[in-house]
Design a protein around this motif. Structure first.
Motif, PDB file in Angstrom:
ATOM      1  N   ASP A  93      -8.017   3.580   4.032  1.00 58.10           N
ATOM      2  CA  ASP A  93      -7.537   2.415   3.075  1.00 58.10           C
ATOM      3  C   ASP A  93      -8.239   2.614   1.713  1.00 58.10           C
ATOM      4  O   ASP A  93      -9.399   3.262   1.730  1.00 58.10           O
ATOM      5  CB  ASP A  93      -7.991   1.199   3.614  1.00 58.10           C
ATOM      6  CG  ASP A  93      -7.276   0.700   4.673  1.00 58.10           C
ATOM      7  OD1 ASP A  93      -7.778  -0.082   5.693  1.00 58.10           O
ATOM      8  OD2 ASP A  93      -6.063   0.881   4.716  1.00 58.10           O
ATOM      9  N   PRO A  94      -7.706   2.461   0.617  1.00 55.32           N
ATOM     10  CA  PRO A  94      -8.131   2.908  -0.814  1.00 55.32           C
ATOM     11  C   PRO A  94      -9.282   2.294  -1.046  1.00 55.32           C
ATOM     12  O   PRO A  94     -10.366   2.722  -1.361  1.00 55.32           O
ATOM     13  CB  PRO A  94      -7.165   2.241  -1.828  1.00 55.32           C
ATOM     14  CG  PRO A  94      -5.675   2.533  -1.073  1.00 55.32           C
ATOM     15  CD  PRO A  94      -6.115   2.113   0.341  1.00 55.32           C
TER      16      PRO A  94
ATOM     17  N   ASP B 261      -8.011  11.648  -5.225  1.00 58.60           N
ATOM     18  CA  ASP B 261      -7.216  10.306  -5.620  1.00 58.60           C
ATOM     19  C   ASP B 261      -7.059   9.966  -6.701  1.00 58.60           C
ATOM     20  O   ASP B 261      -7.318  10.743  -7.648  1.00 58.60           O
ATOM     21  CB  ASP B 261      -7.866   8.878  -4.758  1.00 58.60           C
ATOM     22  CG  ASP B 261      -7.109   7.961  -4.526  1.00 58.60           C
ATOM     23  OD1 ASP B 261      -6.004   8.140  -4.003  1.00 58.60           O
ATOM     24  OD2 ASP B 261      -7.657   6.745  -4.702  1.00 58.60           O
TER      25      ASP B 261
ATOM     26  N   THR C 216      -5.539   8.710   0.263  1.00 59.52           N
ATOM     27  CA  THR C 216      -5.171   7.273   0.450  1.00 59.52           C
ATOM     28  C   THR C 216      -3.402   7.375   1.491  1.00 59.52           C
ATOM     29  O   THR C 216      -3.269   6.598   2.241  1.00 59.52           O
ATOM     30  CB  THR C 216      -4.520   6.554  -0.761  1.00 59.52           C
ATOM     31  OG1 THR C 216      -3.845   7.120  -1.417  1.00 59.52           O
ATOM     32  CG2 THR C 216      -5.951   6.161  -1.337  1.00 59.52           C
TER      33      THR C 216
ATOM     34  N   THR D  96       0.873  -1.219  -0.060  1.00 62.60           N
ATOM     35  CA  THR D  96       0.007  -0.014  -0.180  1.00 62.60           C
ATOM     36  C   THR D  96       0.979   1.301   0.111  1.00 62.60           C
ATOM     37  O   THR D  96       2.021   1.048   0.322  1.00 62.60           O
ATOM     38  CB  THR D  96      -1.035   0.092   1.181  1.00 62.60           C
ATOM     39  OG1 THR D  96      -0.291   0.087   2.389  1.00 62.60           O
ATOM     40  CG2 THR D  96      -1.841  -1.300   1.446  1.00 62.60           C
TER      41      THR D  96
END
Length: 339
Positions: free
Chosen positions: A187-188, A205, A152, A76
């Motif tokens: 969290d994406p 994003d 993110t 991540t």
């Protein structure tokens, strides 16, 4: 769901900080001789676009004999940023603005290659930018004042670009703390759901999150990052780069130059076989193949090299961040690349 507001605590990367690198960095690394490229460890973003770029390496579509035991890891964005400045990996993809930030903490990072640039326009569906619910009363970036915006990673160059655009293009105080907006790191996979439920007012994003939002009529984009950045600076944004500790690159210069060649060959293979790769990757990750082909068709430029045009754009990123006080100093990128 992991949600984190700005706190500034510990060794977590925030905004333009890579880490409290001087205190979080690991040991000096292995004692491999120059030219010994065995067990080379590479970490990149957990994203199908990156999987396409490295597909030829991972599946032996090109000659990888010089790198026996090479290991690829997909992490991540926050995990990548936290690992930057340590010797966990020989090469790590991380935030471009993290390189000068690391230097200010006494950690010398070198750029192996640039890894991602953006070229989308206002009409590109799923382009990086700021998204809101379709029924929201937020119509312009100025309307974000007093609102909560999800990202993110506080430390990503994508977040940096958004903050600079809101500050310099729309006169908002975009500081992570005490500004006109409340920034929340998530969290994406949770960003879209949080926006849909009204837990946050907007999402800034790129990558798959932006692709989903841009192809869903429940959401609309109020700012498209790439053309806004070009209007502000005259250049495309460059979000990330492949990086390594200077101590690592000095100790094994041969392998780093060979890795640059390997990466360039893998990216070239991806460009020539993108439809085939997209279907193969999609079968494993269950994300749509169209996402990969869409990104590689022009909305995204997977650079994987040190082209002069993109180096100039990366320098502009540093200069702009330094001018706004987001990083301590803009280094000269020609001095920071492995040539």
């Amino acid at each position: 769901m992991r949600t984190r507001s700005w706190t500034g605590a510990g060794c977590i990367a925030v905004a333009t900080s890579v880490l409290a690198l001087a205190g979080c960095a690991g040991a000096e690394g292995s004692d491999q001789a120059d030219g010994d490229c065995s067990n080379f460890k590479v970490a990149v973003a957990d994203d199908d676009v990156r999987r396409a770029a490295l597909y030829a390496i991972e599946h032996d579509k090109i000659d990888v004999a010089k790198f026996p035991g090479l290991k690829l890891s997909y992490l991540t964005f926050p995990a990548l940023i936290q690992a930057t400045g340590t010797d966990q990996f020989d090469v790590i993809e991380s935030s471009l603005v993290g390189v000068p930030q690391a230097r200010s903490k006494g950690v010398d990072l070198k750029i192996v290659a640039l890894s991602s640039g953006r070229t989308a326009d206002e009409n590109t569906p799923g382009a990086s930018g700021v998204y809101v619910r379709d029924g929201s009363d937020i119509r312009t970036p100025e309307d974000l004042a007093g609102k909560t915006i999800g990202v993110t990673s506080f430390g990503s160059s994508s977040t940096m670009v958004t903050r600079i655009l809101l500050r310099d293009g729309h006169k908002l105080n975009s500081a992570l703390q005490g500004g006109d907006l409340k920034w929340v790191e998530m969290d994406p996979a949770q960003l879209t759901a949080a926006l849909e439920r009204g837990q946050i007012d907007a999402v800034s994003d790129f990558s798959f999150t932006a692709y989903k939002l841009g192809h869903d009529s429940q959401f609309r984009r109020i700012m498209t990052s790439d053309p806004a950045w070009r209007k502000l600076t005259g250049h495309n944004p460059v979000f990330a780069s492949y990086q390594a500790l200077a101590t690592q690159t000095e100790r094994n210069q041969t392998c780093y130059k060979q890795f640059q060649e390997l990466l360039a060959a893998s990216v070239a293979y991806a460009r020539d076989h993108i439809d085939e790769l997209a279907n193969a990757i999609s079968a494993k990750t269950r994300l749509p193949a169209e996402y990969i082909t869409f990104q590689w068709s022009g909305a995204y430029d997977y650079i994987g090299g040190l082209d002069p045009e993109w180096l100039e754009s990366a320098q502009v990123m540093w200069d702009k961040a330094a001018a706004g006080g987001d990083i301590p100093k803009a280094l000269q990128i020609q001095d920071e690349i492995i040539k």
